[in-house]
Design an enzyme around this catalytic site. Structure first.
Site, mmCIF file in Angstrom:
data_model
loop_
_atom_site.group_PDB
_atom_site.id
_atom_site.type_symbol
_atom_site.label_atom_id
_atom_site.label_comp_id
_atom_site.label_asym_id
_atom_site.label_seq_id
_atom_site.Cartn_x
_atom_site.Cartn_y
_atom_site.Cartn_z
ATOM 1 N N GLY A 19 0.363 -1.482 -0.184
ATOM 2 C CA GLY A 19 -0.078 -0.045 0.314
ATOM 3 C C GLY A 19 1.332 1.106 0.502
ATOM 4 N N GLY A 20 2.589 0.778 -0.003
ATOM 5 C CA GLY A 20 2.814 2.247 -0.397
ATOM 6 C C GLY A 20 3.217 3.968 -1.544
ATOM 7 C CG PHE A 23 -2.407 9.709 3.940
ATOM 8 C CD1 PHE A 23 -1.615 10.693 3.464
ATOM 9 C CD2 PHE A 23 -3.317 9.153 4.808
ATOM 10 C CE1 PHE A 23 -1.242 11.924 4.672
ATOM 11 C CE2 PHE A 23 -2.936 10.071 5.981
ATOM 12 C CZ PHE A 23 -1.941 11.996 6.359
ATOM 13 C CE LYS A 166 -6.509 -0.506 9.391
ATOM 14 N NZ LYS A 166 -6.374 -0.708 8.337
HETATM 15 N N1 LIG Z 1 -5.974 8.157 7.316
HETATM 16 C C1 LIG Z 1 -6.329 7.960 8.375
HETATM 17 O O1 LIG Z 1 -6.985 8.784 9.039
HETATM 18 C C2 LIG Z 1 -6.371 6.688 8.694
HETATM 19 C C3 LIG Z 1 -5.925 6.745 10.295
HETATM 20 C C4 LIG Z 1 -6.064 6.021 10.992
HETATM 21 C C5 LIG Z 1 -5.872 4.895 10.592
HETATM 22 N N2 LIG Z 1 -5.687 4.439 8.685
HETATM 23 C C6 LIG Z 1 -4.768 3.292 7.965
HETATM 24 O O2 LIG Z 1 -4.211 3.207 7.245
HETATM 25 C C7 LIG Z 1 -4.493 2.771 6.638
HETATM 26 C C8 LIG Z 1 -4.123 2.860 4.837
HETATM 27 O O3 LIG Z 1 -4.844 4.438 4.757
HETATM 28 P P1 LIG Z 1 -4.612 5.776 3.658
HETATM 29 O O4 LIG Z 1 -5.302 6.835 4.172
HETATM 30 O O5 LIG Z 1 -2.875 5.441 3.247
HETATM 31 O O6 LIG Z 1 -4.772 4.564 2.713
HETATM 32 P P2 LIG Z 1 -5.007 4.869 0.969
HETATM 33 O O7 LIG Z 1 -6.488 4.990 0.076
HETATM 34 O O8 LIG Z 1 -3.995 6.475 1.200
HETATM 35 O O9 LIG Z 1 -4.007 4.285 0.552
HETATM 36 C C9 LIG Z 1 -4.327 2.652 0.210
HETATM 37 C C10 LIG Z 1 -3.525 2.204 -0.658
HETATM 38 O O10 LIG Z 1 -3.356 1.088 -0.553
HETATM 39 C C11 LIG Z 1 -4.063 0.678 -1.953
HETATM 40 N N3 LIG Z 1 -4.743 -0.841 -2.440
HETATM 41 C C12 LIG Z 1 -6.193 -0.982 -2.894
HETATM 42 N N4 LIG Z 1 -6.836 -2.004 -3.288
HETATM 43 C C13 LIG Z 1 -5.343 -2.552 -3.428
HETATM 44 C C14 LIG Z 1 -5.051 -3.999 -3.725
HETATM 45 N N5 LIG Z 1 -5.971 -4.722 -3.842
HETATM 46 N N6 LIG Z 1 -3.832 -4.785 -3.522
HETATM 47 C C15 LIG Z 1 -2.836 -3.329 -3.236
HETATM 48 N N7 LIG Z 1 -2.931 -2.546 -2.809
HETATM 49 C C16 LIG Z 1 -3.985 -2.026 -3.068
HETATM 50 C C17 LIG Z 1 -4.532 2.318 -2.881
HETATM 51 O O11 LIG Z 1 -4.483 1.345 -3.643
HETATM 52 C C18 LIG Z 1 -3.923 3.083 -1.952
HETATM 53 O O12 LIG Z 1 -2.413 3.078 -2.331
HETATM 54 C C19 LIG Z 1 -5.005 2.283 6.380
HETATM 55 O O13 LIG Z 1 -6.210 0.750 6.502
HETATM 56 C C20 LIG Z 1 -7.257 3.087 7.072
HETATM 57 O O14 LIG Z 1 -7.817 2.188 7.786
HETATM 58 C C21 LIG Z 1 -5.480 5.091 7.653
#
Ligand SMILES: NC(=O)c1ccc[n+]([C@@H]2O[C@H](COP(=O)([O-])OP(=O)(O)OC[C@H]3O[C@@H](n4cnc5c(N)ncnc54)[C@H](O)[C@@H]3O)[C@@H](O)[C@H]2O)c1
Length: 579
Positions: A19-20, A23, A166
């Protein structure tokens, strides 16, 4: 896949960031590359890597093979195995932004995805797996969490499907700790924000553009813990080191990560909104009322399957905005050696800077740029009338408004007949012009400007055009009257009769009120619309969408309703016959 050994003499660690390109994933990759002792594989779902202008560090690392990109699908285990081969550390950022209305896809990506990553780690003899979880996994959506620590259990029941999945993924990852030489731990950041945020900031900015962030749900006193994105990625690096050197106190455990500066949720939101030029929330909406509104939306979501808003996302943000949720990160301090590297204030400033392209000013200037007209301007034809009604020149607009109000009074409110008002106005105008002609060129030090005769002249072309238009209209009208008189077109006759009847009613009762309202609206309505275009459009959008969905629902149930009505009717008749 070949293993790159050009940096072997530096003894770098090889890791994969799953998921690199998300965000948090981007932020972690950047941090790892800046540290210098990592070879980073970026795994994400996009077919190829699209670099942004701001990603020069990554561009350099890619060209020197310190970073590489791999397209994967978490749902496909073989795919994941290929990427993990030869790496000792996996940072599993997990996916977000999935369609929360589609349980199957969410389960496949979050839970099955976690299973695939675990199997791949075990197969590839990965040593450390750090999972990016969320503080939401312990929140049931109904009770405040004050200074919650790691002893909190997962809620027995929650409506938040994503957090539930999750929690399942997290417990799977923690349960395989120390199997096949794999050490695991999980980080639970609370309300992450920062440059490049795809969830929190965009959601509230969108709401602000529609004017919804004027409302505070409840008293607005609820506290929240926020975490700046760089602090989350710093915590990941701390966790990796701790797993390596302080295995016992870290492996198989979860840790809350925050900025350690709890703040009122609405104060935090106000700081962001104000920084981006929006009004801070100020209207307090009783939590009960907000809940009733949510119930109506839930009903509409369930019955109508609304595609215009995401109900689960709405509930998620409603809950984080209306409950106290603070977490104690003493464990992370103690065992991971984590402490925030960017303060909340600094984080807010950096976030505001990065989202400045979405600020109210830049949105307004984009929509009112010299090439683009506002909608109100377009509606009014963009000419002189638009300039007057949109108060471009305040003096001119006020003069027109005052003159029109005076004429309105003269013709409609003075109690005279229309003809006597017109005659008196003509008389008054004649007297004024006559008197003006006698005035000296200077009076009490003021210059009196003469009105040139040409001012009253009408050009031949205008006279010709007006006469032609009048004659055309007259002829057209006459033809219609002739057709009606001969009884050739009954539908036109009927339409005109109804129209005349309505006009008679309208003229006798409502005309004065309507003209008065129209006058005020013309000078206020368009002006207000231009100032609050996006908010008004948003409200209208929501209203129309709800109305449309309600109509579709009514239409879908009407055959059932009618057949039931007919059945009742039949039953009733049979009952009457019998009885
Ligand atoms: N953003 C927040 O406020 C927050 C807070 C706490 C926890 N989180 C957790 O952190 C994690 C990452 O959050 P984020 O905000 O970076 O999310 P994001 O949506 O920005 O990034 C997720 C990434 O996963 C990739 N992805 C999607 N489907 C995929 C697949 N089938 N195979 C491989 N990669 C795939 C996407 O292309 C994307 O780059 C999430 O699980 C989220 O629940 C986020």
């Amino acid at each position: 896949m070949t293993v790159d050994d050009r940096f072997a003499h530096l003894n770098p660690k090889k890791c994969v960031v799953v998921g690199g390109r998300g965000f948090l994933g981007r932020s972690l990759v950047l941090r790892l590359l800046k540290l210098g002792n990592w070879i980073v594989r970026i795994a994400d779902s996009a077919q190829s890597l699209q670099l942004l202008n701001s990603e020069s560090v990554l561009a350099q690392a890619l060209s020197s093979a310190r970073a590489s990109y791999f397209h994967i699908d978490l749902a496909d285990k073989c795919n994941v195995v290929k990427v993990l081969e030869g790496s000792s550390v996996v940072f599993f950022m997990d996916v977000a932004g999935v369609d929360v209305n589609d349980f199957y896809t969410c389960y496949r990506l979050i839970v099955q995805g976690a299973k695939n990553v675990i199997s791949a780690c075990r197969e590839c003899r990965v040593k450390r797996l750090i999972y990016n979880s969320s503080a939401d996994v312990v929140f049931d959506g109904l009770h405040d969490i004050r200074n919650g620590d790691e002893s909190l259990a997962y809620p027995w029941k929650t409506d938040d499907m994503l957090s539930d999945l999750k929690a399942q993924a997290e417990s799977l990852i923690l349960s395989v700790n120390d199997i096949d030489g794999l050490l695991t731990c999980s980080l639970r950041p609370s309300n992450v924000f920062g440059p490049g945020d795809t969830e929190f900031v965009p959601y509230f900015l969108k709401s602000a553009r529609y004017g919804f962030t004027k409302f505070i749900i409840g008293t607005g006193d609820n506290l929240s813990d926020f975490t700046f994105s760089e602090n989350v990625t710093h915590a990941h690096i701390c966790a990796e080191e701790a797993l390596n050197f302080q295995t016992v106190s870290v492996a198989g455990k979860a840790f809350f990560i925050t900025n350690d500066e709890p703040i009122q949720f609405w104060e935090f939101l106000s700081l962001l909104l104000e920084g981006l030029g929006y009004q801070r929330p100020y209207v307090k909406l009783p939590a009960k009322l907000a809940q009733y509104i949510l119930s109506v939306l839930k009903w509409s979501h369930e019955k109508l399957g609304s595609r215009y808003f995401s109900y689960p996302l709405l509930v998620h943000f409603f809950q984080i905005a209306s409950y106290t949720r603070t977490f104690n990160c003493t464990e992370a301090h103690k065992h991971l050696g984590y402490s925030p590297i960017v303060s909340l204030e600094e984080g807010v400033t950096l976030t505001i800077e990065s989202f400045s392209y979405l600020s109210k000013d830049s949105c307004l200037s984009r929509s009112f740029s010299s090439t683009e007209q506002s909608k109100a301007d377009k509606l009014l034809g963009g000419g002189k009338v638009a300039d007057i009604l949109l108060w471009r020149d305040e003096k001119k607009s006020f003069t027109y408004f005052a003159v029109l109000v005076l004429l309105f009074y003269w013709f409609f409110l003075s109690g005279r007949t229309f003809i006597s008002s017109a005659a008196k106005l003509l008389l008054l105008a004649t007297l004024l012009f006559y008197g003006h002609g006698f005035l000296p060129s200077k009076l009490f030090g003021f210059d009196i400007q003469r009105i040139p005769l040409s001012y009253f002249e009408i050009s031949d072309a205008v006279v010709k055009d007006s006469v032609i238009t009048t004659v055309c209209l007259w002829n057209k009208g006459f033809q219609i009257i002739r057709r009606l008189a001969h009884g050739e077109d009954w539908s036109a006759f009927f339409k005109i009769a109804v129209f005349l009847y309505l006009m008679k009613m309208f003229l006798s009762k409502l005309l004065t009120i309507l003209i008065g309202i129209g006058l005020v609206f013309a000078f206020m309505g368009f002006f207000v619309y231009e100032q609050y275009e996006s908010e008004i459009d948003g409200m209208v959008d929501v209203l129309f969408t709800s109305l449309k969905e309600f109509m579709i629902y009514l239409m879908s149930i009407s055959p059932v309703f009618i057949s039931r009505l007919l059945r009742y009717h039949d039953n009733f008749q049979q009952y009457e016959k019998k009885g």
